[in-house]
Design a protein around this motif. Structure first.
Motif, PDB file in Angstrom:
ATOM      1  N   GLY A 353      16.221  31.231 -28.637  1.00 46.55           N
ATOM      2  CA  GLY A 353      16.119  30.528 -27.354  1.00 46.55           C
ATOM      3  C   GLY A 353      14.687  30.605 -26.850  1.00 46.55           C
ATOM      4  N   LEU A 354      14.427  29.845 -25.812  1.00 44.55           N
ATOM      5  CA  LEU A 354      13.080  29.791 -25.247  1.00 44.55           C
ATOM      6  C   LEU A 354      12.659  31.150 -24.675  1.00 44.55           C
ATOM      7  CD1 LEU A 354      13.522  26.424 -23.309  1.00 44.55           C
ATOM      8  CD2 LEU A 354      12.151  26.773 -25.387  1.00 44.55           C
ATOM      9  N   SER A 355      11.377  31.289 -24.460  1.00 46.94           N
ATOM     10  CA  SER A 355      10.883  32.488 -23.787  1.00 46.94           C
ATOM     11  C   SER A 355      11.474  32.513 -22.373  1.00 46.94           C
ATOM     12  CB  SER A 355       9.352  32.430 -23.721  1.00 46.94           C
ATOM     13  OG  SER A 355       8.873  33.463 -22.900  1.00 46.94           O
ATOM     14  N   GLY A 356      12.023  33.655 -21.994  1.00 46.74           N
ATOM     15  CA  GLY A 356      12.622  33.774 -20.659  1.00 46.74           C
ATOM     16  C   GLY A 356      14.057  33.283 -20.593  1.00 46.74           C
ATOM     17  N   SER A 357      14.622  32.871 -21.714  1.00 43.34           N
ATOM     18  CA  SER A 357      15.989  32.341 -21.689  1.00 43.34           C
ATOM     19  C   SER A 357      17.009  33.458 -21.468  1.00 43.34           C
ATOM     20  CB  SER A 357      16.308  31.602 -22.996  1.00 43.34           C
ATOM     21  OG  SER A 357      16.158  32.468 -24.102  1.00 43.34           O
ATOM     22  N   GLY A 358      16.666  34.675 -21.861  1.00 47.30           N
ATOM     23  CA  GLY A 358      17.592  35.791 -21.663  1.00 47.30           C
ATOM     24  C   GLY A 358      17.941  36.505 -22.964  1.00 47.30           C
ATOM     25  N   LYS A 359      17.240  36.190 -24.043  1.00 47.15           N
ATOM     26  CA  LYS A 359      17.551  36.781 -25.356  1.00 47.15           C
ATOM     27  C   LYS A 359      17.492  38.310 -25.320  1.00 47.15           C
ATOM     28  CE  LYS A 359      14.080  34.821 -27.449  1.00 47.15           C
ATOM     29  NZ  LYS A 359      13.407  34.177 -26.301  1.00 47.15           N
ATOM     30  N   SER A 360      16.354  38.842 -24.866  1.00 54.47           N
ATOM     31  CA  SER A 360      16.188  40.303 -24.901  1.00 54.47           C
ATOM     32  C   SER A 360      17.203  40.981 -24.003  1.00 54.47           C
ATOM     33  CB  SER A 360      14.790  40.707 -24.436  1.00 54.47           C
ATOM     34  OG  SER A 360      13.827  39.969 -25.102  1.00 54.47           O
ATOM     35  N   THR A 361      17.387  40.420 -22.815  1.00 55.87           N
ATOM     36  CA  THR A 361      18.309  41.039 -21.850  1.00 55.87           C
ATOM     37  C   THR A 361      19.722  41.070 -22.422  1.00 55.87           C
ATOM     38  OG1 THR A 361      16.937  40.124 -20.101  1.00 55.87           O
ATOM     39  CG2 THR A 361      19.113  40.897 -19.463  1.00 55.87           C
ATOM     40  N   ILE A 362      20.174  39.941 -22.968  1.00 54.47           N
ATOM     41  CA  ILE A 362      21.544  39.903 -23.507  1.00 54.47           C
ATOM     42  C   ILE A 362      21.629  40.769 -24.761  1.00 54.47           C
ATOM     43  CG2 ILE A 362      23.406  38.411 -24.350  1.00 54.47           C
ATOM     44  CD1 ILE A 362      22.162  36.129 -22.717  1.00 54.47           C
ATOM     45  N   ALA A 363      20.591  40.666 -25.617  1.00 51.20           N
ATOM     46  CA  ALA A 363      20.624  41.439 -26.871  1.00 51.20           C
ATOM     47  C   ALA A 363      20.749  42.939 -26.582  1.00 51.20           C
ATOM     48  CB  ALA A 363      19.369  41.143 -27.693  1.00 51.20           C
ATOM     49  N   ALA A 460      11.030  28.576 -14.191  1.00 55.21           N
ATOM     50  CA  ALA A 460      11.142  29.069 -12.814  1.00 55.21           C
ATOM     51  C   ALA A 460      11.200  30.596 -12.805  1.00 55.21           C
ATOM     52  CB  ALA A 460      12.390  28.476 -12.162  1.00 55.21           C
ATOM     53  N   ARG A 461      11.880  31.165 -13.842  1.00 57.07           N
ATOM     54  CA  ARG A 461      11.937  32.644 -13.908  1.00 57.07           C
ATOM     55  C   ARG A 461      10.531  33.200 -14.153  1.00 57.07           C
ATOM     56  NH1 ARG A 461      17.111  33.184 -17.989  1.00 57.07           N
ATOM     57  NH2 ARG A 461      18.730  32.810 -16.431  1.00 57.07           N
ATOM     58  N   ASP A 462       9.867  32.623 -15.100  1.00 61.69           N
ATOM     59  CA  ASP A 462       8.510  33.003 -15.545  1.00 61.69           C
ATOM     60  C   ASP A 462       8.217  34.486 -15.352  1.00 61.69           C
ATOM     61  OD1 ASP A 462       6.203  32.528 -16.871  1.00 61.69           O
ATOM     62  OD2 ASP A 462       5.178  31.478 -15.240  1.00 61.69           O
ATOM     63  N   ARG A 463       9.059  35.295 -15.974  1.00 62.97           N
ATOM     64  CA  ARG A 463       8.990  36.752 -15.779  1.00 62.97           C
ATOM     65  C   ARG A 463       7.613  37.331 -16.075  1.00 62.97           C
ATOM     66  NH1 ARG A 463      11.946  41.078 -17.452  1.00 62.97           N
ATOM     67  NH2 ARG A 463      11.601  40.492 -19.621  1.00 62.97           N
ATOM     68  N   LYS A 464       6.968  36.775 -17.107  1.00 58.25           N
ATOM     69  CA  LYS A 464       5.686  37.358 -17.521  1.00 58.25           C
ATOM     70  C   LYS A 464       4.492  36.500 -17.088  1.00 58.25           C
ATOM     71  CE  LYS A 464       8.056  39.067 -21.695  1.00 58.25           C
ATOM     72  NZ  LYS A 464       8.171  38.885 -23.141  1.00 58.25           N
ATOM     73  N   THR A 496      25.082  30.068 -21.855  1.00 60.93           N
ATOM     74  CA  THR A 496      24.210  29.612 -20.777  1.00 60.93           C
ATOM     75  C   THR A 496      24.000  30.813 -19.864  1.00 60.93           C
ATOM     76  OG1 THR A 496      26.134  28.917 -19.520  1.00 60.93           O
ATOM     77  CG2 THR A 496      25.055  27.239 -20.858  1.00 60.93           C
ATOM     78  N   THR A 497      22.914  30.823 -19.162  1.00 60.28           N
ATOM     79  CA  THR A 497      22.645  32.005 -18.327  1.00 60.28           C
ATOM     80  C   THR A 497      22.380  31.642 -16.874  1.00 60.28           C
ATOM     81  OG1 THR A 497      20.244  31.946 -18.692  1.00 60.28           O
ATOM     82  CG2 THR A 497      21.558  33.178 -20.298  1.00 60.28           C
ATOM     83  N   GLU A 498      22.114  30.355 -16.612  1.00 60.03           N
ATOM     84  CA  GLU A 498      21.710  29.989 -15.254  1.00 60.03           C
ATOM     85  C   GLU A 498      22.884  30.030 -14.287  1.00 60.03           C
ATOM     86  OE1 GLU A 498      21.746  28.194 -17.898  1.00 60.03           O
ATOM     87  OE2 GLU A 498      22.258  26.087 -17.563  1.00 60.03           O
ATOM     88  N   ASP A 499      24.111  30.078 -14.839  1.00 60.96           N
ATOM     89  CA  ASP A 499      25.285  30.011 -13.984  1.00 60.96           C
ATOM     90  C   ASP A 499      26.131  31.273 -14.068  1.00 60.96           C
ATOM     91  OD1 ASP A 499      25.871  29.662 -16.601  1.00 60.96           O
ATOM     92  OD2 ASP A 499      27.190  27.933 -16.354  1.00 60.96           O
ATOM     93  N   ARG A 500      25.572  32.356 -14.607  1.00 60.85           N
ATOM     94  CA  ARG A 500      26.354  33.600 -14.689  1.00 60.85           C
ATOM     95  C   ARG A 500      25.441  34.817 -14.715  1.00 60.85           C
ATOM     96  NH1 ARG A 500      29.763  31.417 -19.239  1.00 60.85           N
ATOM     97  NH2 ARG A 500      29.113  29.575 -18.100  1.00 60.85           N
ATOM     98  N   THR A 501      26.082  35.954 -14.505  1.00 60.26           N
ATOM     99  CA  THR A 501      25.286  37.193 -14.464  1.00 60.26           C
ATOM    100  C   THR A 501      24.999  37.685 -15.883  1.00 60.26           C
ATOM    101  OG1 THR A 501      27.215  38.617 -14.511  1.00 60.26           O
ATOM    102  CG2 THR A 501      26.478  37.887 -12.325  1.00 60.26           C
ATOM    103  N   VAL A 502      24.073  38.601 -15.948  1.00 65.58           N
ATOM    104  CA  VAL A 502      23.741  39.217 -17.235  1.00 65.58           C
ATOM    105  C   VAL A 502      25.007  39.838 -17.845  1.00 65.58           C
ATOM    106  CG1 VAL A 502      22.480  41.119 -18.315  1.00 65.58           C
ATOM    107  CG2 VAL A 502      21.329  39.645 -16.634  1.00 65.58           C
ATOM    108  N   GLU A 504      28.063  39.085 -17.430  1.00 64.32           N
ATOM    109  CA  GLU A 504      28.996  38.066 -17.942  1.00 64.32           C
ATOM    110  C   GLU A 504      28.517  37.519 -19.291  1.00 64.32           C
ATOM    111  OE1 GLU A 504      30.885  36.278 -13.777  1.00 64.32           O
ATOM    112  OE2 GLU A 504      28.965  35.512 -14.521  1.00 64.32           O
ATOM    113  N   SER A 505      27.213  37.272 -19.420  1.00 65.74           N
ATOM    114  CA  SER A 505      26.686  36.748 -20.686  1.00 65.74           C
ATOM    115  C   SER A 505      26.890  37.755 -21.816  1.00 65.74           C
ATOM    116  CB  SER A 505      25.197  36.416 -20.557  1.00 65.74           C
ATOM    117  OG  SER A 505      25.028  35.365 -19.636  1.00 65.74           O
ATOM    118  N   VAL A 506      26.627  39.024 -21.507  1.00 68.08           N
ATOM    119  CA  VAL A 506      26.811  40.065 -22.523  1.00 68.08           C
ATOM    120  C   VAL A 506      28.276  40.111 -22.946  1.00 68.08           C
ATOM    121  CG1 VAL A 506      26.776  42.575 -22.912  1.00 68.08           C
ATOM    122  CG2 VAL A 506      24.842  41.450 -21.779  1.00 68.08           C
TER     123      VAL A 506
END
Ligand SMILES: Nc1ncnc2c1ncn2[C@@H]1O[C@H](COP(=O)(O)OS(=O)(=O)O)[C@@H](OP(=O)(O)O)[C@H]1O
Ligand SMILES: Nc1ncnc2c1ncn2[C@@H]1O[C@H](COP(=O)(O)OP(=O)(O)O)[C@@H](O)[C@H]1O
Length: 524
Positions: A353-363, A460-464, A496-502, A504-506
């Motif tokens: 997924g794109l940078s900031g999509s949530g890969k690391s957080t979910i992984a 919009a997240r642009d964490r880094k 998808t991550t924009e409509d749920r919590t971390v 929930e995605s995990v």
């Protein structure tokens, strides 16, 4: 030939090249004497074989036997051909360099592959030692010699080319065909186990059936090429069967049986080869009589539906027994060893997924959940990989591909040993992801998760703060902004991550792994 090549003399001057798996399979069959060929084909020969199934001199031959080489070897006069580990196998004396590619004059039947080819005779250098099953990889000459020694040189030989298990159905087919061939005398059953060069594959499962076949029975291993550089994808079934006939003929076959063949009508004989290829008569399990019979003797209502390969695979994956009427116990036991249940099988969970999509957080969350289930796990975190394994690599396409291949290699090794690898790189290119999938699936299972957060949300997240920099032109080749991201069409799960919590995605990913049988149904 140029003067250079004449002067170069010794072998050391010839460039070294490890052929691709298809050409390597051809090479081994040429060197063992299983092919009546002395080398790789010229353009004219390959085109004639592709179009007419014949060499230009009229000899029937089913598949182009060609050697694709990279650009830098296109002008070679000689070439030392090696195994994948670099050990020399043979030397090619190049007689023609040619280009295989679309040629309007050839039409649709022309060669489909693109690239340089080298043709010429090959000369044996030293025996192959790489790969699996070497003791079973007997050359046709060795088999014929063994037969002479056993005093069996005169009896007919039924060859069975097996690239899948011999279940009860196939065993009945083989026994019936052998009995027919033997008549009132004897017939040898020669099982040619067709396995990839690198691994023993299905061989232990096929070998397990030995006591269930009437003597004399003999097993050899060979690698028949799965495709052709000169045509897209797998060989057409008839051509593949004719190739089997040529190889079996070299091993002394009188008749070839394609056990459990999927293509063609049963009982049909394919002619045009050096020996007949028979697609065996169909057998069915009669549920009323509790026994196997020729299909035409079984009332359709009493014929047990046979599980197909996917159903067998799913039963094994779930750790359920195969029906005993379908598979002999000793074959089932080997199959279960080869394909353990998913809860014990190595697995790579690959996030893209794109940078900031949530890969690391979910992984991270998924890795924790998998660990809690008791499985051994390695998290190949993107940042850590870039700092260690892929230190120094840039974000060019070539470097991204190298990065992903390295991750894939490590993940495949973890998977081979029954562990779980969780990876979370961007992995923007579909072809590279497919390569990793193929690499991992040779050793275990692969589960692709597409974290499909839209670019706007990631930005919009642009964490880094990287998107802002990329927009300002301070980071070149930034995925989604100035570099491509190819959406997967083969994801096993899209989150998808924009409509749920971390959380929930995990939970979604863990639930999918549980549903697929990789984690125990009841999390501890
Ligand atoms: N040009 C460019 N494009 C994309 N990403 C960039 C780039 N430069 C640096 N970064 C940071 O590197 C992280 C992505 O590295 P990966 O190894 O996952 O990328 S790739 O799979 O090799 O394409 C990525 O981290 P994540 O945000 O965790 O994905 C970025 O923070
Ligand atoms: N459902 C969700 N799943 C994952 N991350 C989420 C979710 N909702 C919001 N986020 C946030 O999105 C960001 C994703 O960052 P990260 O995991 O580093 O992405 P990546 O590894 O793909 O670059 C984090 O700040 C995370 O808290």
């Amino acid at each position: 030939m140029s003067d250079d090549s004449d002067r170069s003399g010794g072998r050391a001057a010839a460039p070294v090249f490890a052929p691709d798996p298809v050409s390597l399979a051809h090479l081994e069959l040429i060197l063992s004497g299983a092919y009546p060929l002395s080398g790789f084909m010229t353009r004219e020969e390959a085109a004639s074989v592709a179009k007419h199934g014949r060499l230009p001199d009229g000899t029937a031959w089913p598949v182009p036997v060609t050697l694709p080489v990279p650009d830098e070897l296109a002008d070679a006069e000689r070439l030392v051909l090696t195994d994948p580990e670099g050990a020399p196998l043979a030397e090619l004396a190049v007689s023609e360099r040619w280009w295989s590619g679309p040629d309007p004059a050839e039409g649709a039947a022309g060669p489909a592959g693109h690239g340089h080819r080298l043709a010429g005779e090959v000369r044996f250098l030293q025996p192959a030692v790489y790969g699996a099953l070497r003791p079973l990889r007997l050359a046709p000459g060795e088999v014929r010699a063994q037969r002479e020694l056993a005093g069996d040189a005169e009896i007919p030989v039924l060859a069975v080319v097996a690239d899948r298990p011999l279940h009860h159905r196939e065993l009945h087919q083989v026994r019936a065909a052998a009995a027919e061939l033997a008549g009132s005398g004897r017939a040898e059953i020669l099982v040619i186990v067709d396995v990839p060069v690198e691994s023993a594959g299905i061989a232990p499962v096929v070998l397990a059936a030995e006591p269930l076949l009437p003597a004399p029975v003999r097993f050899v291993a060979a690698t028949l090429p799965r495709g052709s550089a000169e045509g897209a994808g797998a060989l057409p079934p008839d051509r593949a069967d004719l190739l089997r006939a040529h190889v079996a003929h070299a091993y002394g076959a009188t008749l070839v049986l394609v056990a459990g063949a999927s293509g063609g009508a049963s009982g049909e004989t394919l002619s045009g080869g050096p020996v007949p290829v028979v697609r065996p008569a169909e057998w069915a399990y009669d549920t009323e009589a509790g026994q196997w019979r020729r299909a035409e003797e079984v009332a359709p209502a009493h014929a047990a539906p046979l599980p197909d390969a996917a159903e067998v695979e799913e039963l094994l994956a779930r750790g359920r027994p195969l029906p005993s009427w379908f598979t002999p116990a000793r074959v089932a036991a080997e199959l279960a060893r080869l394909r353990p249940p998913r809860t014990e099988r190595g697995l790579t969970v690959f996030f893209t997924g794109l940078s900031g999509s949530g890969k690391s957080t979910i992984a991270r969350g998924v890795a924790e959940g998998i660990r809690r289930s008791g499985r051994t796990l390695s998290l190949l975190d993107g940042d850590v990989v870039r700092r260690l394994l892929s230190a120094g690599l840039t974000f060019s396409r070539a470097d991204r591909d190298l990065n992903i291949r390295r991750i894939g290699y490590v993940a495949a090794e973890i998977t081979r040993h029954g562990g779980v690898a969780v990876c979370a790189p961007i992995a923007p290119y579909a072809a590279t992801r497919a390569e990793v999938r193929a690499m991992v699936e040779e050793t275990g299972d692969f589960f692709l998760v597409h974290v499909a957060t839209p670019l706007e949300v990631c930005e919009a997240r642009d964490r880094k703060g990287l998107y802002a920099k990329a927009r300002a032109g301070e980071i070149p080749e930034f995925t989604g902004i100035s570099d491509p991201y190819e959406e997967p069409a083969d994801a096993d799960l899209v989150v998808t991550t924009e409509d749920r919590t971390v959380e929930e995605s995990v939970a979604e990913v863990l639930a999918a792994l549980r549903a697929g049988g990789w984690l125990p149904a009841d999390p501890s």
